[in-house]
Design a protein around this motif. Structure first.
Motif, PDB file in Angstrom:
ATOM      1  N   HIS A 236      -8.792 -32.698 -12.672  1.00 51.82           N
ATOM      2  CA  HIS A 236      -7.887 -32.594 -13.717  1.00 51.82           C
ATOM      3  C   HIS A 236      -8.644 -31.825 -14.891  1.00 51.82           C
ATOM      4  CE1 HIS A 236      -5.060 -35.052 -11.579  1.00 51.82           C
ATOM      5  NE2 HIS A 236      -5.608 -36.431 -12.071  1.00 51.82           N
ATOM      6  N   SER A 237      -9.795 -32.417 -15.151  1.00 51.43           N
ATOM      7  CA  SER A 237     -10.560 -31.690 -16.247  1.00 51.43           C
ATOM      8  C   SER A 237     -10.765 -30.268 -16.124  1.00 51.43           C
ATOM      9  CB  SER A 237     -11.939 -32.553 -16.577  1.00 51.43           C
ATOM     10  OG  SER A 237     -11.600 -33.940 -16.918  1.00 51.43           O
ATOM     11  N   PHE A 238     -11.071 -29.822 -14.970  1.00 50.60           N
ATOM     12  CA  PHE A 238     -11.173 -28.425 -14.258  1.00 50.60           C
ATOM     13  C   PHE A 238      -9.889 -27.731 -14.909  1.00 50.60           C
ATOM     14  CE2 PHE A 238      -9.971 -25.374 -11.163  1.00 50.60           C
ATOM     15  CZ  PHE A 238     -11.100 -24.604 -11.121  1.00 50.60           C
ATOM     16  N   ALA A 239      -8.878 -28.153 -14.393  1.00 41.06           N
ATOM     17  CA  ALA A 239      -7.455 -27.471 -14.707  1.00 41.06           C
ATOM     18  C   ALA A 239      -7.268 -27.159 -16.276  1.00 41.06           C
ATOM     19  CB  ALA A 239      -6.386 -28.169 -13.969  1.00 41.06           C
ATOM     20  N   THR A 240      -7.295 -28.373 -16.875  1.00 40.68           N
ATOM     21  CA  THR A 240      -7.087 -28.405 -18.205  1.00 40.68           C
ATOM     22  C   THR A 240      -8.300 -27.821 -19.166  1.00 40.68           C
ATOM     23  OG1 THR A 240      -6.252 -30.677 -17.957  1.00 40.68           O
ATOM     24  CG2 THR A 240      -6.747 -30.007 -20.434  1.00 40.68           C
ATOM     25  N   ARG A 241      -9.400 -27.458 -18.664  1.00 41.15           N
ATOM     26  CA  ARG A 241     -10.194 -26.810 -19.315  1.00 41.15           C
ATOM     27  C   ARG A 241      -9.972 -25.349 -19.314  1.00 41.15           C
ATOM     28  NH1 ARG A 241     -12.938 -26.380 -23.942  1.00 41.15           N
ATOM     29  NH2 ARG A 241     -14.868 -25.019 -23.650  1.00 41.15           N
ATOM     30  N   LEU A 242      -9.583 -24.915 -17.785  1.00 39.29           N
ATOM     31  CA  LEU A 242      -8.867 -23.662 -17.760  1.00 39.29           C
ATOM     32  C   LEU A 242      -8.090 -22.937 -18.648  1.00 39.29           C
ATOM     33  CD1 LEU A 242      -9.483 -22.915 -13.971  1.00 39.29           C
ATOM     34  CD2 LEU A 242     -11.101 -22.366 -15.687  1.00 39.29           C
ATOM     35  N   LEU A 243      -6.974 -23.966 -18.717  1.00 32.43           N
ATOM     36  CA  LEU A 243      -5.657 -23.577 -19.575  1.00 32.43           C
ATOM     37  C   LEU A 243      -6.162 -23.532 -21.062  1.00 32.43           C
ATOM     38  CD1 LEU A 243      -3.088 -25.712 -17.769  1.00 32.43           C
ATOM     39  CD2 LEU A 243      -3.297 -23.224 -17.886  1.00 32.43           C
ATOM     40  N   GLU A 244      -7.356 -24.323 -21.410  1.00 36.88           N
ATOM     41  CA  GLU A 244      -7.442 -24.303 -22.850  1.00 36.88           C
ATOM     42  C   GLU A 244      -8.224 -23.155 -23.119  1.00 36.88           C
ATOM     43  OE1 GLU A 244      -8.531 -29.082 -23.932  1.00 36.88           O
ATOM     44  OE2 GLU A 244     -10.107 -27.807 -22.995  1.00 36.88           O
ATOM     45  N   THR A 245      -9.085 -22.532 -22.391  1.00 36.82           N
ATOM     46  CA  THR A 245      -9.812 -21.350 -22.676  1.00 36.82           C
ATOM     47  C   THR A 245      -9.101 -19.959 -22.183  1.00 36.82           C
ATOM     48  OG1 THR A 245     -10.773 -21.556 -20.491  1.00 36.82           O
ATOM     49  CG2 THR A 245     -11.910 -22.535 -22.444  1.00 36.82           C
ATOM     50  N   GLY A 246      -7.843 -20.177 -22.004  1.00 36.30           N
ATOM     51  CA  GLY A 246      -6.847 -19.137 -22.065  1.00 36.30           C
ATOM     52  C   GLY A 246      -6.594 -18.485 -20.531  1.00 36.30           C
ATOM     53  N   SER A 247      -6.916 -19.274 -19.658  1.00 40.89           N
ATOM     54  CA  SER A 247      -6.754 -18.884 -18.119  1.00 40.89           C
ATOM     55  C   SER A 247      -5.099 -18.761 -17.896  1.00 40.89           C
ATOM     56  CB  SER A 247      -7.487 -19.744 -17.025  1.00 40.89           C
ATOM     57  OG  SER A 247      -8.725 -19.606 -17.142  1.00 40.89           O
ATOM     58  N   ASP A 248      -4.661 -17.941 -17.029  1.00 41.19           N
ATOM     59  CA  ASP A 248      -3.181 -18.038 -16.753  1.00 41.19           C
ATOM     60  C   ASP A 248      -2.741 -18.908 -15.904  1.00 41.19           C
ATOM     61  OD1 ASP A 248      -1.114 -16.672 -14.515  1.00 41.19           O
ATOM     62  OD2 ASP A 248      -0.653 -16.231 -16.389  1.00 41.19           O
ATOM     63  N   ILE A 249      -1.750 -19.605 -15.903  1.00 41.98           N
ATOM     64  CA  ILE A 249      -1.368 -20.692 -15.360  1.00 41.98           C
ATOM     65  C   ILE A 249      -1.141 -20.408 -13.852  1.00 41.98           C
ATOM     66  CG2 ILE A 249       1.191 -20.505 -15.572  1.00 41.98           C
ATOM     67  CD1 ILE A 249       1.249 -23.617 -16.045  1.00 41.98           C
ATOM     68  N   ARG A 250      -0.623 -19.265 -13.409  1.00 42.98           N
ATOM     69  CA  ARG A 250      -0.643 -18.898 -11.974  1.00 42.98           C
ATOM     70  C   ARG A 250      -1.924 -19.070 -11.337  1.00 42.98           C
ATOM     71  NH1 ARG A 250       4.429 -18.910  -9.547  1.00 42.98           N
ATOM     72  NH2 ARG A 250       5.958 -18.347 -11.188  1.00 42.98           N
ATOM     73  N   THR A 251      -3.179 -18.293 -12.011  1.00 45.82           N
ATOM     74  CA  THR A 251      -4.205 -18.379 -11.510  1.00 45.82           C
ATOM     75  C   THR A 251      -4.980 -19.968 -11.212  1.00 45.82           C
ATOM     76  OG1 THR A 251      -4.935 -16.392 -12.827  1.00 45.82           O
ATOM     77  CG2 THR A 251      -6.821 -17.687 -12.166  1.00 45.82           C
ATOM     78  N   VAL A 252      -4.482 -20.661 -12.182  1.00 46.66           N
ATOM     79  CA  VAL A 252      -4.889 -22.173 -12.114  1.00 46.66           C
ATOM     80  C   VAL A 252      -4.166 -22.763 -10.943  1.00 46.66           C
ATOM     81  CG1 VAL A 252      -5.197 -24.376 -13.332  1.00 46.66           C
ATOM     82  CG2 VAL A 252      -5.523 -22.252 -14.516  1.00 46.66           C
ATOM     83  N   GLN A 253      -2.980 -22.386 -10.951  1.00 49.44           N
ATOM     84  CA  GLN A 253      -2.007 -23.177  -9.699  1.00 49.44           C
ATOM     85  C   GLN A 253      -2.907 -22.529  -8.304  1.00 49.44           C
ATOM     86  OE1 GLN A 253       1.475 -20.969  -9.193  1.00 49.44           O
ATOM     87  NE2 GLN A 253       2.024 -22.278  -7.252  1.00 49.44           N
ATOM     88  N   GLU A 254      -3.310 -21.140  -8.115  1.00 53.29           N
ATOM     89  CA  GLU A 254      -4.016 -20.726  -6.986  1.00 53.29           C
ATOM     90  C   GLU A 254      -5.369 -21.413  -6.860  1.00 53.29           C
ATOM     91  OE1 GLU A 254      -5.270 -16.294  -5.866  1.00 53.29           O
ATOM     92  OE2 GLU A 254      -3.288 -16.424  -6.491  1.00 53.29           O
ATOM     93  N   LEU A 255      -6.093 -21.676  -7.809  1.00 57.70           N
ATOM     94  CA  LEU A 255      -7.314 -22.000  -7.678  1.00 57.70           C
ATOM     95  C   LEU A 255      -7.304 -23.720  -7.207  1.00 57.70           C
ATOM     96  CD1 LEU A 255      -9.210 -20.739 -10.714  1.00 57.70           C
ATOM     97  CD2 LEU A 255      -9.734 -20.133  -8.373  1.00 57.70           C
ATOM     98  N   LEU A 256      -6.083 -24.272  -7.561  1.00 57.81           N
ATOM     99  CA  LEU A 256      -6.205 -25.595  -7.349  1.00 57.81           C
ATOM    100  C   LEU A 256      -5.493 -25.797  -5.903  1.00 57.81           C
ATOM    101  CD1 LEU A 256      -4.914 -27.295 -10.986  1.00 57.81           C
ATOM    102  CD2 LEU A 256      -7.063 -27.454  -9.657  1.00 57.81           C
ATOM    103  N   GLY A 257      -4.706 -24.754  -5.439  1.00 60.00           N
ATOM    104  CA  GLY A 257      -4.049 -24.797  -4.107  1.00 60.00           C
ATOM    105  C   GLY A 257      -2.626 -25.377  -4.209  1.00 60.00           C
TER     106      GLY A 257
END
Length: 321
Positions: free
Chosen positions: A269-290
């Motif tokens: 959870h912290s990984f995903a939230t931190r990526l969004l906080e630092t400007g990562s695209d939500i589609r990229t986060v979706q892909e990384l999380l599977g």
């Protein structure tokens, strides 16, 4: 309770390629259901006995909705796939799981927990936070899944039996290399003693049987002891058990200054939230999380609090006396 009936349930579960953990869980709840009803054969029972058992779980054993759902799924599996009986007029349905926002750690809190860990447990925690793994995904990593050149890690057969690639943090390269050397040394010793086989899911046992002693197929985090493969009864080296990691994590959290309920999944959870906080695209986060559905990933946008769309609390706009 080892009987021909329970063995037929086990066979059906394995024929349908259910995970070993699911197999154990289903068999447990089926046994409990039979024992609760005075060891009567499920064929002689129906909706009223199922309802009585589920009421017993809720009232006398105070189980959660999730546990009650699992017990119901196990019982329905028996009737539908083993006995080929459809249960009608059942007064129970799967309970809806309430939507909860996940607990998220700040980078400082992650550092505080890591400071209380060492060795392979430190590395597992760092991978959970740095790569967004589920705990079983990191424990099932094999040496062949790690690409140092491309700085990527293959998650083979993740949730939903889906493969994906995720990040390999640069500052973990040296520690991963050390852990790989440790895993290779354990494997070499196993081979010298006449063993050296790694565990493998039943669907892959025949296909990759000739590779089970090869180094690339060994686990990155091997268990301390060899064990018996429940599918073919061979002696093999499995990966570290999640309960061993959970004990180390509980100790580290209690010693640290972190006042939150922390599990292995909290780091994902912290990984995903931190990526969004630092400007990562939500589609990229979706892909990384599977995640199959973007709506599953979108829950992390609700965790961002006052950083979401730059929203400021009204209280922060007035002077306080």
């Amino acid at each position: 309770m080892k009987s021909r009936f329970m063995e037929s349930v086990r066979t059906e579960l394995r024929t349908r390629h259910y995970a070993y953990q699911t197999e154990k869980t289903y068999l447990y709840w089926i046994r409990q259901y039979i024992l609760f009803n005075d060891t009567r054969h499920p064929e002689t029972m129906g909706a009223s006995e199922i309802e009585r058992f589920l009421n017993h779980l809720a009232v006398n054993r105070s189980v959660s909705k999730a546990t009650q759902n699992i017990a119901l799924c196990a019982i329905i599996f028996v009737y539908r796939h083993v006995l080929h009986i459809e249960i009608k007029d059942l007064a129970y349905s799967l309970a809806r799981k309430p939507r909860r926002l996940p607990t998220v750690l700040t980078p400082q809190e992650v550092s505080a927990i890591l400071a209380q860990m060492e060795g392979q447990y430190w590395l597992i925690t760092a991978l959970l936070y740095g790569c967004g793994f589920r705990i079983n995904e990191v424990l099932r990593l094999r040496l062949k899944d790690i690409c140092m050149v491309r700085k990527s890690i293959l998650v083979f057969g993740g949730k939903g039996d889906k493969d994906r690639y995720t990040l390999l943090p640069t500052n973990l390269l040296a520690r991963i290399e050390q852990q790989m050397e440790r895993a290779k040394a354990i494997h070499e010793n196993d081979v010298l003693e006449g063993y050296g086989f790694t565990s493998m899911p039943p669907s892959l046992l025949k296909k990759y049987q000739g590779t089970l002693r090869q180094t690339p197929w060994q686990y990155l985090f091997p268990s301390a002891m060899r064990s018996i493969n429940p599918y073919d009864q061979s002696v093999c080296r499995h990966h570290l058990h999640s309960s061993a990691y959970a004990r180390q994590l509980r100790t580290a959290v209690s010693i640290s200054s972190v006042c939150k309920r922390v599990t292995a999944h909290t780091f994902r959870h912290s990984f995903a939230t931190r990526l969004l906080e630092t400007g990562s695209d939500i589609r990229t986060v979706q892909e990384l999380l599977g995640h199959s559905d973007l709506r599953t990933t979108e829950i992390y946008t609700h965790v961002l609090g006052n950083q979401r769309a730059g929203t400021i609390s009204p209280l922060d706009t007035i002077p306080l006396v």
